[in-house]
Motif scaffolding. Structure first.
Motif, PDB file in Angstrom:
ATOM      1  N   TRP A 126       0.898  -1.412  -0.146  1.00 47.24           N
ATOM      2  CA  TRP A 126      -0.075   0.002  -0.050  1.00 47.24           C
ATOM      3  C   TRP A 126       0.886   1.166  -0.075  1.00 47.24           C
ATOM      4  O   TRP A 126       0.703   2.220  -0.942  1.00 47.24           O
ATOM      5  N   VAL A 127       1.981   1.537   0.907  1.00 45.06           N
ATOM      6  CA  VAL A 127       2.304   2.564   1.193  1.00 45.06           C
ATOM      7  C   VAL A 127       3.514   2.821  -0.053  1.00 45.06           C
ATOM      8  O   VAL A 127       3.799   3.821  -0.493  1.00 45.06           O
ATOM      9  N   ASN A 128       3.707   1.899  -0.704  1.00 48.05           N
ATOM     10  CA  ASN A 128       4.485   2.138  -2.073  1.00 48.05           C
ATOM     11  C   ASN A 128       3.681   2.032  -3.360  1.00 48.05           C
ATOM     12  O   ASN A 128       4.500   2.063  -4.269  1.00 48.05           O
ATOM     13  N   SER A 129       2.538   1.894  -3.152  1.00 47.33           N
ATOM     14  CA  SER A 129       1.898   2.120  -4.447  1.00 47.33           C
ATOM     15  C   SER A 129       1.775   3.588  -5.159  1.00 47.33           C
ATOM     16  O   SER A 129       1.986   4.437  -4.468  1.00 47.33           O
ATOM     17  N   PRO A 130       1.650   3.540  -6.453  1.00 47.86           N
ATOM     18  CA  PRO A 130       1.479   4.785  -7.175  1.00 47.86           C
ATOM     19  C   PRO A 130       0.575   5.735  -6.437  1.00 47.86           C
ATOM     20  O   PRO A 130       0.791   7.105  -6.536  1.00 47.86           O
ATOM     21  N   THR A 131      -0.537   5.501  -6.039  1.00 46.28           N
ATOM     22  CA  THR A 131      -1.470   6.301  -5.615  1.00 46.28           C
ATOM     23  C   THR A 131      -1.042   7.100  -4.034  1.00 46.28           C
ATOM     24  O   THR A 131      -1.112   8.017  -3.865  1.00 46.28           O
ATOM     25  N   ALA A 132      -0.444   5.988  -3.311  1.00 47.12           N
ATOM     26  CA  ALA A 132      -0.186   6.453  -1.970  1.00 47.12           C
ATOM     27  C   ALA A 132       1.136   7.646  -2.276  1.00 47.12           C
ATOM     28  O   ALA A 132       1.282   8.519  -1.687  1.00 47.12           O
ATOM     29  N   LYS A 133       1.883   7.210  -3.406  1.00 46.44           N
ATOM     30  CA  LYS A 133       3.145   8.220  -3.414  1.00 46.44           C
ATOM     31  C   LYS A 133       2.783   9.434  -4.054  1.00 46.44           C
ATOM     32  O   LYS A 133       3.171  10.431  -3.794  1.00 46.44           O
ATOM     33  N   TYR A 134       1.750   9.535  -4.918  1.00 50.47           N
ATOM     34  CA  TYR A 134       0.965  10.591  -5.459  1.00 50.47           C
ATOM     35  C   TYR A 134       0.544  11.310  -4.469  1.00 50.47           C
ATOM     36  O   TYR A 134       0.680  12.654  -4.474  1.00 50.47           O
ATOM     37  N   LEU A 135      -0.365  10.773  -3.530  1.00 50.78           N
ATOM     38  CA  LEU A 135      -1.306  11.651  -2.564  1.00 50.78           C
ATOM     39  C   LEU A 135      -0.257  12.195  -1.589  1.00 50.78           C
ATOM     40  O   LEU A 135      -0.429  13.217  -1.126  1.00 50.78           O
ATOM     41  N   LYS A 136       0.978  11.650  -1.005  1.00 46.29           N
ATOM     42  CA  LYS A 136       1.726  12.037  -0.268  1.00 46.29           C
ATOM     43  C   LYS A 136       2.278  13.209  -0.842  1.00 46.29           C
ATOM     44  O   LYS A 136       2.834  14.510  -0.120  1.00 46.29           O
TER      45      LYS A 136
END
Length: 136
Positions: free
Chosen positions: A54-64
């Motif tokens: 989860w934390v390394n997913s494209p969406t998580a990275k984008y949101l951070k």
């Protein structure tokens, strides 16, 4: 002199490039876009996604990046939103953040990620509106 030489070299390269490509056969490369395993999942399906995935997913990275520019100490909305994930006090408390710190911006980045992950397990990406339009 160096600039003039560079411009001449670049111009020559640009002029020769179409000739070389027309002479040789071009091979097309297939570029595969990484899939995001965290998108469009039911609550039951989300439970199968590990924290690390989860934390390394494209969406998580984008949101951070869009929420706080990856800044764990970030404060937005006149102090209403805190930390990397820009969560409010209610979110922080509901998903266990108080065991780490009084508010998100005082917790470590990892602790903030853990709390956001718990929120994601319960609610998906809905607490973060920019996720809706993100196309991984």
């Amino acid at each position: 002199m160096k600039k003039r030489l560079w411009k001449s070299t670049a111009l020559a390269f640009c002029l020769l490039m179409p000739i070389q490509t027309s002479i040789s056969t071009a091979k097309a490369a297939v570029i595969k876009v990484a899939e995001d395993p965290t998108r469009n999942l039911s609550k039951e399906e989300r439970k199968k996604i590990s924290f690390e995935v989860w934390v390394n997913s494209p969406t998580a990275k984008y949101l951070k990046k869009v929420e706080s520019n990856n800044n764990c100490k970030s404060t937005g909305g006149k102090g209403k939103y805190q930390g990397t994930w820009q969560v409010n006090a209610g979110f922080w408390k509901t998903y266990g953040g108080k065991k780490y710190a009084s508010k998100a911006s005082k917790a470590t980045c990892r602790e903030q990620d853990l709390v956001a992950y718990k929120g994601w397990l319960a609610r998906g990406w809905s607490p973060w509106p920019p996720a809706k339009n993100f196309k991984p």
